[in-house]
Design a protein around this motif. Structure first.
Motif, short mmCIF file in Angstrom:
data_model
loop_
_atom_site.label_atom_id
_atom_site.label_comp_id
_atom_site.label_asym_id
_atom_site.label_seq_id
_atom_site.Cartn_x
_atom_site.Cartn_y
_atom_site.Cartn_z
N PHE A 103 0.81 -1.21 0.00
CA PHE A 103 0.00 0.00 0.00
C PHE A 103 0.85 1.26 0.00
N GLN A 104 1.98 1.23 0.68
CA GLN A 104 2.82 2.43 0.77
C GLN A 104 3.25 2.91 -0.61
N THR A 105 3.47 1.98 -1.53
CA THR A 105 3.84 2.36 -2.90
C THR A 105 2.68 3.09 -3.57
N PHE A 106 1.51 2.53 -3.42
CA PHE A 106 0.30 3.17 -3.96
C PHE A 106 0.13 4.56 -3.36
N LEU A 107 0.27 4.66 -2.06
CA LEU A 107 0.05 5.93 -1.36
C LEU A 107 1.06 7.00 -1.77
N SER A 108 2.31 6.60 -1.89
CA SER A 108 3.37 7.59 -2.14
C SER A 108 3.29 8.23 -3.51
N ASN A 109 2.56 7.62 -4.43
CA ASN A 109 2.49 8.15 -5.80
C ASN A 109 1.20 8.93 -6.08
N ILE A 110 0.35 9.10 -5.08
CA ILE A 110 -0.86 9.89 -5.29
C ILE A 110 -0.45 11.36 -5.42
N PRO A 111 -0.89 12.05 -6.44
CA PRO A 111 -0.49 13.46 -6.60
C PRO A 111 -1.05 14.32 -5.47
N GLU A 112 -0.22 15.26 -4.99
CA GLU A 112 -0.67 16.15 -3.93
C GLU A 112 -1.67 17.17 -4.46
N LEU A 113 -1.45 17.62 -5.68
CA LEU A 113 -2.31 18.62 -6.29
C LEU A 113 -2.93 18.08 -7.56
N GLY A 114 -3.99 18.73 -7.99
CA GLY A 114 -4.60 18.35 -9.26
C GLY A 114 -5.55 17.18 -9.12
N ASN A 115 -5.83 16.57 -10.24
CA ASN A 115 -6.83 15.50 -10.31
C ASN A 115 -6.27 14.21 -9.74
N ARG A 116 -6.89 13.72 -8.69
CA ARG A 116 -6.48 12.44 -8.12
C ARG A 116 -7.34 11.30 -8.66
N ILE A 117 -8.65 11.54 -8.75
CA ILE A 117 -9.56 10.46 -9.12
C ILE A 117 -9.20 9.90 -10.49
N TYR A 118 -8.87 10.76 -11.43
CA TYR A 118 -8.51 10.31 -12.78
C TYR A 118 -7.06 10.66 -13.08
N CYS A 119 -6.21 10.49 -12.07
CA CYS A 119 -4.80 10.86 -12.25
C CYS A 119 -4.13 10.06 -13.35
N TYR A 120 -4.62 8.86 -13.62
CA TYR A 120 -4.00 8.02 -14.64
C TYR A 120 -4.20 8.58 -16.05
N LEU A 121 -5.03 9.61 -16.18
CA LEU A 121 -5.22 10.25 -17.49
C LEU A 121 -4.53 11.61 -17.57
N SER A 122 -3.90 12.04 -16.49
CA SER A 122 -3.33 13.39 -16.44
C SER A 122 -2.26 13.62 -17.48
N ASP A 123 -1.44 12.62 -17.74
CA ASP A 123 -0.31 12.80 -18.65
C ASP A 123 -0.74 13.09 -20.08
N SER A 124 -1.93 12.63 -20.45
CA SER A 124 -2.38 12.81 -21.84
C SER A 124 -3.54 13.80 -21.96
N LEU A 125 -3.91 14.45 -20.85
CA LEU A 125 -5.07 15.34 -20.88
C LEU A 125 -4.85 16.56 -21.76
N ALA A 126 -3.67 17.18 -21.67
CA ALA A 126 -3.41 18.39 -22.46
C ALA A 126 -3.51 18.10 -23.95
N LEU B 219 -9.44 -0.42 1.12
CA LEU B 219 -9.94 -0.67 -0.24
C LEU B 219 -8.82 -1.17 -1.15
N TYR B 220 -7.62 -0.62 -0.96
CA TYR B 220 -6.48 -1.13 -1.76
C TYR B 220 -6.19 -2.58 -1.38
N GLU B 221 -6.18 -2.87 -0.09
CA GLU B 221 -5.86 -4.23 0.35
C GLU B 221 -6.94 -5.24 -0.03
N VAL B 222 -8.20 -4.85 0.07
CA VAL B 222 -9.26 -5.80 -0.28
C VAL B 222 -9.28 -6.04 -1.79
#
Length: 839
Positions: free
Chosen positions: A139-162, A331-334
């Motif tokens: 879980f710590q790996t998952f947690l450490s990569n959550i962006p502090e700012l901007g879109n978190r819910i759809y962060c996996y699309l941030s790189d291609s949004l522009a 939720l990550y663990e389950v």
């Protein structure tokens, strides 16, 4: 020798095991407990995945926390033991590959004050070399990569949004995106005194608005989303509504997504109020999650929507509220312990009913995308995702009804459903899955799906260059973990040829699955020939319980008028499958499916509400059945052979069932059943052979009629024809059924013989042992091709040479298999229990 090729003799895995179905039964109460009562894994519970999560029943934890210890050394030395931190849930995922060999584990309770109890007894399990590996980061790996700012819910699309924003006007879905967003803009609750009653509708519309706002950055869409939330903030939430899991998930998502997306549009006071409401949802729902979801075989509602929507809300607030952080970790663990499909399904098929896959599709896409992005690990390398394209295609081919198992099986959509098409398109883009690409190319329904739209418009990932069905797509597949077999003449065009499906599932009868172990469905030229009956208008009214979900509605067996219970204890298993160019064969074992009534509180309440009892007068109860084996062979072209072995500890009435959309023409003197199907241009003939006479009857009324007032989706509630072949009271029975499918414009199959279970069908010689006092045996041979099928104890003759069985009761097939003439011999592949057998 055939084509001068050397005969290749293959003993398939499982032959070294006892032939459990034939020679005796284990005392396994169930394969999967509905609610776990014993820890997992243990010595006699084989693994599905390496690493396996460890599970402890909630009853052994109570209100305390749990700590786990895992080691390959029984003495648990500190330097080589993995210790978990204490958590208020009942699972531990090691998040690392476990080396082959024996592993040991234990657990202990930890009080809220941090006081540790004694360690439990030590459990052990074996990690085999052949267990599929799927390792997720901690879980710590998952947690450490959550962006502090901007879109978190759809962060996996941030790189291609522009890039997507630059090209949005040229996108083929632009106009539909705008039309969908306008639906959200037009929605008005300004005079509604109960806005919380419209939460689910607002949640759906907000997704449409969110997509348009994220891509166009027009404030009009954001302001409308904000208006939705302000309507809620002005009203009072009745906490009782949070008992509805769909409502709770929709509310948490609506608030969190709007909070994140439209943050600057809210006042500080409004933001605090939104946060308070989300935490209110989390507090109320917490007791239903921690320790419970991981110990339920598959709480279908939770896995459909709330797991995703709670995850989205937790992402937004985890750094603001300790409770949200706790939710995020849980939720990550389950998910990593039990997803994507109960934790005990690797075959790509959906264990909770073909039609109900659609309810899970968006969550399966979203969670894999989010977790893959934040952990830099491909969550779609799980075996289930690897096989999902094939599962979609075979369980519900294009231009066809589905395989026919579970709630909604009667749907007649002639194309993949929108949501199935959307998920298939996702698989095609992410994994270049050829089956999924072909499936979703049959039409473009996925382009109208608003839930996958943001992914399609932003991800920048493309469909495969070719959408052709693989030339080597098999004509038969075995979904081993879910217990289904599909045989199909033409996957590319289901309007021609045969489509047969068979179910005998280790999952038994659960939420959206039915009591239909050892049941089959048969289609020909795109038309249902013999198929499960009834209509899904209500989850648990009298029609659903008695004439849809009940065993009497399916092509299987009743014992003294009693069917299979609504429980995972009423399980089956497909133990064997062989497939060649001329013959496809499978064997189902439903010997444990008739053992009693449902112990689930939900079903007990449902029966009471419907004014019913789980009693013999309604077809429920314990039976003395001890063996029910069903062998099914597809002989190409156009022949199906069914050989049933039935035994009980005392004399019973055996009732063999068949359902058809058209009336049976019955010849009682020869036990011949004819059903003409002018719509498909063919005639089906079923011939029954047994040593004892049977009484054949049919009716076209349901035991409990469907309520037309519930047919609000325009369902056509036509009566099916229900046929019963009833055999007088006896302890054992054997039955051979031969089905021929004849084109009206072509040559009909020529059938001769039948005495003592020996007959000819065109060039096929069929011989079945029908005397229940003798060992069961079935032989099918074709002199013209040299194909030989043999089930039983005796050796058989292949190409003029005696083939000596490696064990009694096995199945032998000599056929062209994967382009090579060879002989395969198989014994049972046992189900993989996730609970312990009775002592």
């Amino acid at each position: 020798m055939k084509n001068n090729l050397q005969k290749i003799f293959v003993i398939v895995w499982g032959l070294c095991l006892t032939v459990m179905s034939v020679s005796g039964h284990s005392e396994q109460k169930c394969i999967h407990e509905n609610v776990r009562t014993v820890p997992y894994p243990q010595e006699k519970t084989p693994l599905y995945i390496n690493p396996s999560a460890l599970f402890v029943p909630y009853s052994l934890k109570g209100e305390d926390k749990l700590q786990f210890a895992l080691s390959s050394d029984e003495s648990f030395p500190v330097h080589s033991t993995f210790f978990s931190s204490s958590k208020p849930w009942c699972m531990y995922n090691p998040h690392r590959t476990l080396s082959p060999g024996v592993w040991f584990w234990k657990y202990r309770r930890v009080s809220r004050e941090g006081v540790c109890a004694e360690w439990s007894k030590v459990y052990c399990f074996v990690v085999g070399e052949d267990v599929p590996r799927f390792v997720t980061p901690p879980f710590q790996t998952f947690l450490s990569n959550i962006p502090e700012l901007g879109n978190r819910i759809y962060c996996y699309l941030s790189d291609s949004l522009a890039s997507a924003r630059k090209n949005v006007y040229a996108h083929s879905e632009f106009n539909d995106m705008i039309a969908q967003a306008r639906m959200g803009l037009a929605f008005n609750l300004s005079t509604d005194t109960d806005p919380y009653g419209k939460v689910s509708e607002m949640a759906e519309l907000s997704v449409r608005l969110h997509t348009a706002y994220l891509l166009l950055q027009r404030p009009v869409y954001a302001k409308k989303m904000v208006q939705y939330v302000r309507w809620l903030l002005k009203a009072r939430l009745d906490e009782k509504r949070l008992e509805n899991d769909f409502f709770a998930g929709d509310l948490a998502f609506l608030l969190a997504n709007t909070y994140e997306t439209c943050y600057t549009f809210f006042t500080p006071k409004e933001r605090d109020e939104i946060q308070r409401l989300v935490m209110q949802v989390f507090r109320v729902y917490r007791s239903r999650l921690f320790g419970h979801e991981e110990n339920h075989v598959f709480d279908n509602h939770f896995w459909q929507f709330p797991v995703r929507k709670f995850m989205q809300a937790a992402l937004v607030f985890y750094d603001k509220e300790p409770l949200a952080m706790e939710y995020l970790e849980y939720l990550y663990e389950v998910w990593t312990s039990k997803a994507p499909a109960s934790g005990f399904n690797r075959d790509g098929n959906w264990h909770n009913g073909t039609s109900y896959f659609s309810a899970n599709a968006v969550t399966l896409y979203y969670m894999a995308s989010l977790c893959s992005y934040l952990t830099k690990t491909d969550f779609m390398s799980h075996p289930w995702y690897q096989n999902a394209g094939k599962g979609l295609v075979y369980s519900w081919p294009p231009r066809s009804m589905s395989a026919g198992f579970g709630d909604g099986h009667e749907k007649t959509n002639d194309q993949p459903l929108r949501i199935r098409s959307g998920f298939a398109d996702f698989l095609a883009r992410e994994k270049q899955d050829v089956y999924a690409a072909w499936y979703s190319s049959i039409n473009q329904k996925y382009e109208t799906d608003y839930e996958f739209r943001l992914y399609r418009m932003v991800s920048g990932k493309f469909r495969p260059a070719s959408s052709s069905l693989p030339a080597n797509a098999p004509k038969a597949v075995w979904f081993q973990d879910t217990g289904e077999v599909i045989a199909i003449d033409s996957l590319a065009d289901c309007t021609r040829g045969m489509y047969l499906s068979f179910r005998s599932s280790p999952f038994g009868s659960g939420s959206h699955t039915h009591s239909n172990q050892n049941a089959f469905n048969l289609h020909y030229n795109g038309v249902p020939v013999y198929r499960s009956s009834g209509y899904y208008l209500n989850f648990s009214d009298r029609h659903n319980i008695l004439s849809y979900r009940h065993t009497r509605a399916h092509n299987t067996l009743l014992v003294d008028g009693i069917g299979q219970g609504f429980t995972t204890k009423a399980y089956g298993n497909v133990t064997r499958m062989l497939h060649g160019e001329h013959i496809t064969y499978c064997l189902g074992d439903a010997s444990h499916a008739y053992g009693g009534v449902s112990e689930y509180p939900m079903w007990q309440k449902n029966f009471e509400a419907a004014g019913l009892e789980q009693a013999p007068e309604y077809g429920f109860g314990k039976t003395p059945l001890t063996k029910y084996l069903r062998h099914i062979l597809v002989l190409r072209p156009g022949i199906v052979v069914i050989y049933d072995e039935m035994e009980a500890s005392r004399k019973v009435r055996w009732e063999w069932l068949l359902h058809s959309p058209v009336r049976f023409q019955i010849d009682a003197s020869s036990n011949t059943l004819v059903t003409p199907h002018p719509e498909g241009g063919f005639v089906s003939t079923a011939r029954l052979f047994a040593t004892e006479a049977c009484e054949i009857s049919q009716c076209n009324e349901f035991q409990a009629a469907p309520n037309p007032d519930l047919a609000i989706r325009g369902e056509t509630l036509e009566n099916y024809w229900h046929l019963t072949a009833s055999f007088s009271s006896r302890k054992a029975n054997r039955l051979l059924t031969v089905i021929t499918l004849d084109e009206e414009s072509g040559k009909s199959h020529v059938v001769s013989g039948g005495k003592d279970g020996k007959l000819m069908v065109d060039g096929w010689r069929i011989s079945a042992e029908l005397d229940a006092r003798k060992s069961a045996a079935l032989t099918v041979e074709n002199a013209a091709t040299g194909v030989v099928f043999s089930y039983g104890d005796k050796d058989c003759l292949i190409e003029g040479e005696t083939y000596h069985r490696k064990a009694k009761g096995t199945t032998v097939l000599y056929d062209r298999i994967n382009g090579v003439w060879k002989c395969e011999e198989v014994a049972d592949r046992p189900a993989l229990p996730t609970t312990c057998a009775e002592e």
